[in-house]
Scaffold this motif. Sequence first.
Motif, PDB file in Angstrom:
ATOM      1  N   LYS A 165      12.016   8.118  -6.124  1.00  8.66           N
ATOM      2  CA  LYS A 165      10.672   8.400  -6.649  1.00  8.66           C
ATOM      3  C   LYS A 165       9.955   9.387  -5.736  1.00  8.66           C
ATOM      4  N   ALA A 166      10.053   9.176  -4.432  1.00  6.72           N
ATOM      5  CA  ALA A 166       9.416  10.092  -3.474  1.00  6.72           C
ATOM      6  C   ALA A 166      10.012  11.496  -3.598  1.00  6.72           C
ATOM      7  N   ALA A 167      11.316  11.581  -3.809  1.00 11.96           N
ATOM      8  CA  ALA A 167      11.969  12.881  -3.969  1.00 11.96           C
ATOM      9  C   ALA A 167      11.464  13.584  -5.228  1.00 11.96           C
ATOM     10  N   LEU A 179       3.274   2.607  -5.564  1.00 12.03           N
ATOM     11  CA  LEU A 179       3.740   3.990  -5.553  1.00 12.03           C
ATOM     12  C   LEU A 179       3.501   4.660  -6.906  1.00 12.03           C
ATOM     13  N   ASP A 180       3.773   3.941  -7.993  1.00  7.07           N
ATOM     14  CA  ASP A 180       3.563   4.506  -9.329  1.00  7.07           C
ATOM     15  C   ASP A 180       2.092   4.812  -9.593  1.00  7.07           C
ATOM     16  N   LYS A 181       1.196   3.948  -9.136  1.00  9.44           N
ATOM     17  CA  LYS A 181      -0.246   4.204  -9.279  1.00  9.44           C
ATOM     18  C   LYS A 181      -0.643   5.480  -8.537  1.00  9.44           C
ATOM     19  N   LEU A 182      -0.118   5.624  -7.354  1.00 10.16           N
ATOM     20  CA  LEU A 182      -0.408   6.793  -6.532  1.00 10.16           C
ATOM     21  C   LEU A 182       0.064   8.067  -7.222  1.00 10.16           C
ATOM     22  N   TYR A 183       1.309   8.061  -7.655  1.00 11.61           N
ATOM     23  CA  TYR A 183       1.897   9.236  -8.294  1.00 11.61           C
ATOM     24  C   TYR A 183       1.197   9.547  -9.620  1.00 11.61           C
ATOM     25  N   GLY A 184       0.900   8.507 -10.396  1.00 12.47           N
ATOM     26  CA  GLY A 184       0.201   8.700 -11.663  1.00 12.47           C
ATOM     27  C   GLY A 184      -1.148   9.364 -11.474  1.00 12.47           C
ATOM     28  N   LEU A 224       1.643  18.012  -4.486  1.00 12.84           N
ATOM     29  CA  LEU A 224       2.156  17.083  -3.483  1.00 12.84           C
ATOM     30  C   LEU A 224       3.069  17.781  -2.477  1.00 12.84           C
ATOM     31  N   THR A 225       3.143  19.089  -2.588  1.00 10.92           N
ATOM     32  CA  THR A 225       3.915  19.861  -1.626  1.00 10.92           C
ATOM     33  C   THR A 225       3.239  19.749  -0.260  1.00 10.92           C
ATOM     34  N   ASN A 226       4.043  19.604   0.758  1.00 13.70           N
ATOM     35  CA  ASN A 226       3.556  19.474   2.135  1.00 13.70           C
ATOM     36  C   ASN A 226       2.660  18.254   2.327  1.00 13.70           C
ATOM     37  N   ARG A 227       3.015  17.172   1.677  1.00 13.62           N
ATOM     38  CA  ARG A 227       2.302  15.911   1.835  1.00 13.62           C
ATOM     39  C   ARG A 227       3.226  14.881   2.458  1.00 13.62           C
ATOM     40  N   VAL A 228       2.620  13.916   3.097  1.00 12.92           N
ATOM     41  CA  VAL A 228       3.330  12.790   3.700  1.00 12.92           C
ATOM     42  C   VAL A 228       3.073  11.580   2.811  1.00 12.92           C
ATOM     43  N   LEU A 229       4.110  10.797   2.538  1.00 11.24           N
ATOM     44  CA  LEU A 229       3.956   9.536   1.818  1.00 11.24           C
ATOM     45  C   LEU A 229       4.004   8.415   2.845  1.00 11.24           C
ATOM     46  N   ILE A 230       2.972   7.576   2.838  1.00 12.12           N
ATOM     47  CA  ILE A 230       2.896   6.436   3.749  1.00 12.12           C
ATOM     48  C   ILE A 230       3.045   5.193   2.895  1.00 12.12           C
ATOM     49  N   PHE A 231       3.904   4.279   3.315  1.00 11.06           N
ATOM     50  CA  PHE A 231       4.292   3.165   2.461  1.00 11.06           C
ATOM     51  C   PHE A 231       4.393   1.899   3.299  1.00 11.06           C
ATOM     52  N   ASN A 237       0.840  -1.191   0.000  1.00 12.23           N
ATOM     53  CA  ASN A 237       0.000   0.000   0.000  1.00 12.23           C
ATOM     54  C   ASN A 237       0.873   1.237   0.000  1.00 12.23           C
ATOM     55  N   ALA A 238       0.379   2.248  -0.684  1.00  6.34           N
ATOM     56  CA  ALA A 238       1.017   3.563  -0.665  1.00  6.34           C
ATOM     57  C   ALA A 238      -0.091   4.597  -0.564  1.00  6.34           C
ATOM     58  N   ALA A 239       0.175   5.652   0.179  1.00  2.70           N
ATOM     59  CA  ALA A 239      -0.851   6.685   0.355  1.00  2.70           C
ATOM     60  C   ALA A 239      -0.203   8.056   0.478  1.00  2.70           C
ATOM     61  N   LEU A 240      -0.978   9.057   0.077  1.00  2.00           N
ATOM     62  CA  LEU A 240      -0.607  10.453   0.287  1.00  2.00           C
ATOM     63  C   LEU A 240      -1.526  11.001   1.360  1.00  2.00           C
ATOM     64  N   ALA A 241      -0.954  11.812   2.229  1.00  2.41           N
ATOM     65  CA  ALA A 241      -1.725  12.309   3.363  1.00  2.41           C
ATOM     66  C   ALA A 241      -1.236  13.676   3.795  1.00  2.41           C
TER      67      ALA A 241
END
Length: 168
Positions: A118-120, A86-91, A100-107, A64-68
């Motif tokens: 990729k996160a960078a 991660l690619d699905k999330l970013y796509g 995606l500025t000021n977001r947290v990536l949960i993985f 799982n990957a999430a943006l929060a």
Amino acid sequence: MTQSTKRVFGSCCGKSRQFYFQNDMKTAKTAMSTLRITPNQCIALMEALQQQSDIFQKTGGVHNAALATPDHIFLQRSDIGRHNALDKLYGHALIQQQSLTNRVLIFSGRISSEILLKAAKMRISILLSKSAPTTLAIELARDLNMTTIGFIREKSFNVYSHPERMIK
């Protein structure tokens, strides 16, 4: 123009001979965000990631990957492959033109150097994972000003880079 010969070696998914020239990191973005997070938010976000994945609940066999924001997940994707999640999330974020500025990536998976890069490129400043980062990922996170937090389980976790984003 001279190309740097400094190499960064990474091992991921059987690609143990893969390397990057230092110039390849130019596409990665140094995190400039002042976003901060509390220990309780780290734990709550990881718990929410696992609870929101119906497929994980049924099978235990997906990543799982999430943006929060530090307070809640707003986009989550799952896949059998951690890179694919991660690619699905970013796509999706790109197609929807979401900032995606000021977001947290949960993985849920291991943070390899490739995952960290990729996160960078996504401009993520805080990366949370249920698993561990590799040594190379930690070094890159330090160089790219990214906060990397791993082994988030129950009430504990490890902060591997840039702890100044943690609110005590």
